[in-house]
Design a protein around this motif. Structure first.
Motif, PDB file in Angstrom:
ATOM      1  N   SER A   1      -7.079   7.161  -3.306  1.00  0.00           N
ATOM      2  CA  SER A   1      -6.359   6.991  -2.043  1.00  0.00           C
ATOM      3  C   SER A   1      -6.152   8.341  -1.364  1.00  0.00           C
ATOM      4  O   SER A   1      -6.151   8.435  -0.150  1.00  0.00           O
ATOM      5  CB  SER A   1      -5.008   6.303  -2.273  1.00  0.00           C
TER       6      SER A   1
ATOM      7  N   ASP B   1       0.803  -1.209   0.000  1.00  0.00           N
ATOM      8  CA  ASP B   1       0.000   0.000   0.000  1.00  0.00           C
ATOM      9  C   ASP B   1       0.842   1.267   0.000  1.00  0.00           C
ATOM     10  O   ASP B   1       0.544   2.218  -0.688  1.00  0.00           O
ATOM     11  CB  ASP B   1      -0.923   0.011   1.208  1.00  0.00           C
TER      12      ASP B   1
ATOM     13  N   ARG C   1       1.430   5.572  -8.550  1.00  0.00           N
ATOM     14  CA  ARG C   1       1.018   4.383  -9.281  1.00  0.00           C
ATOM     15  C   ARG C   1       0.416   4.831 -10.611  1.00  0.00           C
ATOM     16  O   ARG C   1       0.142   6.015 -10.809  1.00  0.00           O
ATOM     17  CB  ARG C   1      -0.020   3.587  -8.490  1.00  0.00           C
TER      18      ARG C   1
ATOM     19  N   LEU D   1       2.177   2.112  -3.337  1.00  0.00           N
ATOM     20  CA  LEU D   1       1.057   2.394  -4.238  1.00  0.00           C
ATOM     21  C   LEU D   1       0.485   3.770  -3.960  1.00  0.00           C
ATOM     22  O   LEU D   1       0.062   4.468  -4.877  1.00  0.00           O
ATOM     23  CB  LEU D   1      -0.044   1.351  -4.057  1.00  0.00           C
ATOM     24  N   ARG D   2       0.462   4.140  -2.707  1.00  0.00           N
ATOM     25  CA  ARG D   2      -0.170   5.402  -2.378  1.00  0.00           C
ATOM     26  C   ARG D   2       0.707   6.570  -2.814  1.00  0.00           C
ATOM     27  O   ARG D   2       0.218   7.647  -3.082  1.00  0.00           O
ATOM     28  CB  ARG D   2      -0.424   5.471  -0.861  1.00  0.00           C
TER      29      ARG D   2
ATOM     30  N   ARG E   1      -0.092  10.144  -4.442  1.00  0.00           N
ATOM     31  CA  ARG E   1       0.274  11.428  -3.854  1.00  0.00           C
ATOM     32  C   ARG E   1       1.116  12.269  -4.803  1.00  0.00           C
ATOM     33  O   ARG E   1       0.972  13.489  -4.864  1.00  0.00           O
ATOM     34  CB  ARG E   1       1.017  11.193  -2.536  1.00  0.00           C
TER      35      ARG E   1
END
Lengths: 264, 264
Positions: free
Chosen positions: A199, A119, A126, A122-123, A135
């Motif tokens: 996200s 995660d 991505r 990915l956050r 972000r």
DNA sequence: ATGAGGCTTCGGCCACGGCCGAAACATCCA
DNA sequence: TGGATGTTTCGGCCGTGGCCGAAGCCTCAT
């Protein structure tokens, strides 16, 4: 009325979506194995049946059957290349559906949602079908706006490049007037859209502009793909380049939710 | 960065949508009977199990079972009222998914798409979850823009009311600062969005503004619902009112595709 | 040419889930 | 209080479809 009456080919046939056809598509997305395959394809890369089988956790024969169905219904498209067959999502419309499903899945009731191991990465960054998300994408849009290259309006719902921004992006290597691979029916894909980062809960760039930007960042080697994942890594050169060229703030990793710990 | 860093509750939990949860929702939409029920609910009205059973063409017990599943998964929500139970879509996010599916279903390969009997009326004016859609909606947005009440940008992707427009709409009875019933998580629904009219292939208004507008038009009796259908009828008073108040062009029925024949 | 790897087809197993009729339950009306 | 109407629960039938192992193809490498 102004430019909104553009020469769109209306005659094409505005028949109404039947429940049957909707159910057909939804049913295809409604199997866990297929959903995981399609989620993997949301990364934007074309993948082979073998890779998809691993993503879905099923055997090769099963995967083959799933892919045949998905292809027959126009959900994915295949391209043969030597000994491999590369599958990708068939259209931006299908990507839209998956995106809406992801939003609905996270926005829904607070069921148990186990945060996966990757995660963190990915956050941060991505790929989302064909553009950048996470972000970094949010921060990049913020920087573009701060520099006056993009104008946001309507609570972040809409974005549009300014004339100066077009120049800047062209200098960066983006052809904003390119064809833009819209799906059939002659409908041209919008140049610039925002897409709610599910996200970060903030908008980032999509549309042809978003797609071109990601492509360019990959070509420059500023971003690299993490094999077998939708995650992207910002290289040292990339971070330096983005800070210098786009004026990305140095503390972009510190979002409103605090810094993100990337699992080692 | 500008106002886009609004105080959104990020802490809420940005867990990632799992394939399982996505598949769960999609599978529920993937049954013809359920899809037809949900399509009927896209009309925006809450409906009883009996009505939904007729829409879906299945028996009452079967319908009841379907509704129980949909409610358990958070796709629809029920409200008991006397001897009836009224079901509606549980959230705008779900409506978003259905909308994306409708677009994908029509945009897809040119399969055989039998134009239904009520198509004519539906194409003129219908409700789409909670706002107005169809040629009337497109024409109305055009009129609002021509009057300077709404500013469109970005190839029609985005719309925003002008200060003058806010005044005009407030005078018409719309409270643009109202709560706006967003779905959970404290996320406030956007005020004004555009939504691609999938019969006209042109944008129309949605968001809180679009929802409020439809509600107001219904309250005024300018539009009336056609029982058992998503179609809406523009009353004589309504047409006169829209022409006088909104400067709707008299020939709004003549779109780019020519006049629409309403089946008698 | 021979082998190896990747993908698809075939055959068969099995479970999930949609469907209905009958009956129970609830609510309103007379 | 009884009957009418709308809704849910129960029980049972049956088709659809996901899954795998084994075997057949095709493409590339040696």
């Amino acid at each position: 009325m102004s430019g909104m009456n553009a020469p769109l080919p209306l005659d094409a046939a505005p028949a109404f979506a039947s429940g049957a056809r909707i159910a057909e598509i939804a049913a295809l997305l409604g199997d866990p194995a297929r959903a995981n395959m399609l989620l993997a394809l949301m990364g934007g890369q074309a993948l082979t049946p073998g890779e998809l089988a691993r993503h879905a956790g099923v055997s090769a024969p099963t995967t083959s059957g799933h892919l045949a169905k998905l292809a027959a219904a126009g959900v994915v498209a295949a391209r043969a290349q030597g000994r491999h067959r590369y599958y990708r999502l068939a259209s931006p419309e299908i990507a839209e559906v998956l995106h809406a499903l992801m939003v609905a899945a996270t926005a829904g009731p607070p069921r148990h949602r186990p945060p996966g191991p990757r995660d963190g990465a990915l956050r941060l960054a991505r790929s989302c079908y064909d553009h950048l998300a996470g972000r970094l994408a949010v921060a990049l849009l913020g920087a573009l706006e701060a520099q006056g290259h993009v104008r946001l309006s309507n609570e972040g719902e809409a974005a549009e490049p300014t004339p100066q921004g077009r120049e800047f992006l062209a200098a960066f290597g983006l052809d904003l007037d390119g064809p833009g691979q819209g799906s059939g029916q002659g409908s041209r894909r919008p140049l610039c859209r925002t897409c709610l980062d599910w996200s970060e809960r903030r908008p980032h760039l999509s549309g042809r502009l978003g797609a071109g930007l990601l492509e360019r960042l990959l070509v420059l080697g500023w971003l690299t793909r993490v094999p077998g994942s939708r995650a992207l890594t910002l290289t040292r050169a990339g971070e330096a380049g983005l800070i210098a060229t786009f004026h990305l703030p140095r503390d972009w990793r510190e979002g409103a939710g605090g810094p993100i710990r990337v699992a080692s």
